[in-house]
Design an enzyme around this catalytic site. Structure first.
Site, mmCIF file in Angstrom:
data_model
loop_
_atom_site.group_PDB
_atom_site.id
_atom_site.type_symbol
_atom_site.label_atom_id
_atom_site.label_comp_id
_atom_site.label_asym_id
_atom_site.label_seq_id
_atom_site.Cartn_x
_atom_site.Cartn_y
_atom_site.Cartn_z
ATOM 1 N N GLU A 81 -1.779 3.549 -3.828
ATOM 2 C CA GLU A 81 -0.479 3.644 -3.173
ATOM 3 C C GLU A 81 0.363 4.047 -4.130
ATOM 4 O O GLU A 81 1.573 3.716 -4.530
ATOM 5 C CB GLU A 81 -0.037 2.189 -2.648
ATOM 6 C CG GLU A 81 -0.867 1.455 -1.714
ATOM 7 C CD GLU A 81 -1.236 2.425 -0.407
ATOM 8 O OE1 GLU A 81 -0.531 3.410 -0.420
ATOM 9 O OE2 GLU A 81 -2.339 1.974 0.255
ATOM 10 N N GLY A 82 -0.031 4.973 -5.078
ATOM 11 C CA GLY A 82 0.970 5.728 -5.988
ATOM 12 C C GLY A 82 0.767 4.908 -7.382
ATOM 13 O O GLY A 82 0.715 3.822 -7.659
#
Lengths: 598, 598
Positions: free
Chosen positions: B441-442
């Protein structure tokens, strides 16, 4: 494909940082020269590439199993270990007359670095066997050396160290394994040992356990511990194997990493007592064991450094070839993605890995070089100074690489993103392998007590002062070339010295448990100063070489060293300020925390 | 046995830190009261204890396998997940009319904490399904909601997010999965996606993939990305399942941790194109996906915090019961060994875990509370302020727990020594599970660019200023009770503000890639300030409670909070000084490092 470790860096260490060619002027190494050193390193590299690397991940995925009778391992492991023994590397530093190669430790460690990086798990078997043989060589009788050391040097027997017990852990004072003298002058050993690496397997004909036990009637605590040779199989007068001794494998442990190396629980004396042979004198076992343990601590540091080096090379290779994203300065979506090494944050993670791993490696080799000097330096003064430094630095050589090796491997995972987290690549395994190092052979906490509680005050602080002098001397020497780093290092040494004096003063004025509450911060701080010195030395050598070196590859190599030095000073050494603050103020936060408050 | 997480801490969070009872005055939560909140949390705790905890390590040791046709998992997983769905917890925050419990997010997150701590891997399936359903609820048509969201809320369908591609990774601008409009107005999707969690399994009747793809002819880069619903099985008008869609599992990834949760490679359109339904408008897909991704980022942070909390409890329990060694002040070898919690260095490692994990947990719940406020606070001003804060803080809520959760788990291993390294105990698994969080998620690097590059300057720095104001207000409020911590926090905020202004100024004067070279240090620094604020708030509440609370257990609880606050300020916040120095001086060491020098 990524190299296992940087060949150029190994060369830099052996010939530029340590000037090992000069060692050949010493009598012990007189038959060696640069060619024999190079050949040894080259053999190690080739065995690492051909035998260790191909089975590295397979060993991890197929940990040893125990069917209740025998331990099963993948057969490739024995082939790889036998190759090492056959190459002569198994006893690389031992005397010619004991079948050794009589190499300087520093050269042998550089050669072993390849094997360690490609198979720390596999190499564990050989490393422990060597350390065991070294201990018996030092403290055993000629008969014991003939009977146990010779077959270990030849690779026929393996060796272990059996200290830890289920209910004592790191608290060796509480070990309960007992020894009773029998009619023939030997001993019968009874008790359980846990976490014994290589405690049982069929890679060798026999296993020689060095076991700490308490002779009936001995004093309590560490003053009543003796050391015994306890073989898996009895050995007859003619050297042939006899009956099985009363030592049994009670079970295997399953570890986060280092999975190729069995970790065992051993039961001694379930059937009347295992036959044990006393090493040296009664009740002096712990001091002998420390001979082995000090060596094992250097080995642990070196293993941690090598695993960090190889993770660095792997993630570096990936970063050079993996295109992804664009620089922030480029907004054009039609332009080609750049390789991720172009992103400054990826460069930060690679440079940190370089600074940690190459610094740790140099420190560990320095430990080996000090050992060589302690044995073979021309004058007694040089020999005893080397001993003093090595003894003092051992907790740092063990700990700094063990703490920063896993941090380097953690960054290797992060450089590779999701791919780093998958076991299709080895970097997550490197992390898991490396995570043992801050635990075994004395945890980081225990090393910090050893440093602050023993090594610093010992001999009127002689080791401490000698260490500071070595570092101050270099800072003075390079003050013109590196005014900033020289001043930074001197300031860091003074800050460390102030902290040390404050702590020693506090020992007389405050509860000892409070003064030691932040001992890990002290060890961390000391380690950073030593590593800054190591980096400044690498920098100084590189700067000098750059002045005369015109080949582009060589220039790049030295510039990389200089940049890593810069990184270490500017990103790492500055962290000491916060540790100094905590330590000088005798911060009592953790000391005051009560069990009931958790 | 150790509790999964501290029940008292959850209670502290819900009722003392967040005062959730007051939420029942809002219309949406009018049918709730403290009893329904407690009952929900209690159900979650019991499911966690009865269904998740017993299979936690089994899931780790039996990762899903793929036989070329089907994915196989241990059957207990479906039983556990079905229990969650049947309890109603699966859709705890959804509207009553969609089968939800209409709970505040902050209460639901507190309940989920038990499930996450006992089975983050298992819970991943439900978390992603909820986030997927929430996205379609927000941006889908009524028909799409009826067709896809309702069965997800009921637990019949699962949901995924399918973004990452083999050659693009985090660089979404370069994704190449394509969509072609067909005669009936739908799309045909073709392309490959990797690292898709829950991408294939038979836990549910159907799987709803939310897929980012590029419609033929769309602009290059992120402005040409659209979002599609792509089901595993087609769904008929009456809601029954039709044929299999053209989505195929190409393989499973094998991970360091989180092994119960399948990570897949999916092939879309190998047989002519998978049917996809456009969500919202063309080319706006990324903005919709960010709706889900922001939620997923909070979930990642929360999961990291919960895994840290449970590792802390486990190692705490061990430290209270494991005798080993003596205090340095006790030289008597005949005295009994103490439990290791008595050693100051072990207390340090436990207190650090408490400070990291309880701080991270509070921060994540704050994210949930802000989300609730953004939806249901009484005034528009309060709602938009909550949105502003949440939006700004998301990279910190995602990252700080993800970075410090693994650090906490690392300390849990170290507290337990050799035992912590063995997989007979779960702490090494917690570490492995948690290690994914700084990646998915980043990554931390990407979050740092989001913070410094987008969130700080956005809306004339409105989110940034609002965040600083909240923190300054608390510091002012508690200045009398905690003069030292209040002053420390204010100083840290001013230091952060100075750094921020310096960086913004530098953006106009220096190459942008240089200014952002230390963005991770900036994120780290900002996170420490926010956490100091979180701890000061916990301290203030505890100090007030201590004044009137006379029960000993309660007093101990609050004193523990105060000590953890102290620890955070004195051991953690002070580290910001070194980050500030690096950032203000625009340190160029990593930026200047050249590829050829590595």
């Amino acid at each position: 494909m990524a190299p296992i470790i940087s060949q150029r860096d190994v060369e830099f260490m052996v010939y530029e940082f340590f000037n090992c060619e000069a060692l050949t002027q010493r009598e012990r190494y007189a038959e060696h020269n640069r060619e024999t050193f190079d050949a040894t390193i080259d053999i190690a590299r080739r065995i690492a590439e051909d035998q260790f690397l191909p089975i590295q991940m397979k060993l991890d995925m197929n940990q040893p199993t125990f069917d209740g009778e025998r331990v099963h391992m993948i057969p490739e492991l024995k082939v790889a270990l036998d190759t090492v023994v056959e190459s002569g590397l198994g006893a690389s530093t031992a005397d010619f007359e004991l079948g050794g190669m009589q190499l300087p430790n520093v050269v042998a460690s550089a050669a072993y670095a390849y094997l360690s990086a490609a198979g720390s798990t596999a190499l564990g078997f050989i490393g422990l066997t060597n350390a065991n043989a070294n201990l018996i060589s030092e403290h055993g009788t000629p008969e014991q050396i003939e009977k146990w050391v010779v077959p270990m040097r030849e690779g026929r027997f393996a060796g272990t160290m059996a200290m830890t017990e289920p209910s004592a852990g790191s608290g060796l004072a509480d070990l309960t394994t007992s020894a009773v003298r029998d009619e023939d002058g030997n001993y019968r050993i009874t008790g359980n040992k846990i976490f014994i690496s290589g405690g049982d397997h069929e890679l060798n004909d026999n296993i020689v356990h060095l076991v700490l036990a308490r002779i009936k009637g001995a004093p309590a605590g560490i003053k009543g511990i003796s050391l015994f040779i306890v073989p898996k199989y009895m050995v007859n007068e003619d050297g042939s194997l006899g009956d099985k001794n009363d030592v049994n494998l009670a079970g295997l442990w399953h570890k986060m990493g280092g999975r190729g190396h069995t970790s065992t629980t051993l039961a001694f004396g379930e059937d009347g007592g295992a036959v044990g042979y006393l090493v040296g004198e009664e009740n002096k076992g712990l001091s002998y064991m420390f001979h082995m343990m000090n060596e094992a601590r250097i080995l642990v540091g070196t293993g941690a450094a090598c695993t960090a080096l190889t993770g660095y090379q792997y993630s570096l290779d990936y970063a050079k070839e993996r295109p992804q994203g664009r620089l922030l300065s480029n907004k054009d979506p039609l332009s080609k993605p750049v390789n991720i090494i172009q992103h400054p944050d990826v460069r930060r993670m690679l440079l940190a890995q370089k600074a940690y791993s190459e610094g740790a490696f140099a420190l560990c080799l320095y430990g080996s070089a000090l050992y060589d000097d302690s044995q073979t330096a021309p004058t007694e003064a040089e020999r005893s100074r080397a001993s003093l430094l090595l003894d003092f630095l051992t907790p740092i050589i063990k700990t700094w690489p063990s703490e920063y090796g896993p941090k380097a491997n953690d960054l290797a995972i992060q450089v590779m993103g999701g791919h780093g987290y998958m076991n299709e690549h080895p970097v997550e395994m490197f992390y898991r392998d490396n995570r043992l190092n801050p635990i075994h052979e004395g945890t980081t906490g225990i090393q910090s007590l050893d440093l602050l509680g023993r090594k610093v005050p010992m001999n009127q602080m002689a080791g401490y002062q000698a260490t500071l002098t070595v570092m101050r001397d270099l800072a003075a020497e390079v003050a013109t070339t590196f005014p900033k780093e020289s001043a930074d290092l001197l300031a860091a040494i003074e800050e460390l010295d102030e902290v040390t004096m404050t702590l020693l003063k506090q020992m007389g004025e405050h509860p000892i448990d409070l003064v030691f509450a932040n001992s890990v911060e002290y060890l961390e701080m000391f380690g950073n100063v030593v590593l800054a010195w190591i980096w400044l030395r690498q920098g100084a050598i590189s700067q000098e070489a750059l002045a005369t070196e015109s080949h582009e590859d060589e220039q790049n190599f030295y510039r990389g060293k200089l940049q890593a030095m810069k990184f270490f000073f500017e990103y790492q050494l500055i962290k000491n300020a916060t540790s100094a603050k905590l330590l000088k103020s005798l911060n009592a936060t953790t000391f005051e925390m009560q069990e009931a408050w958790f």
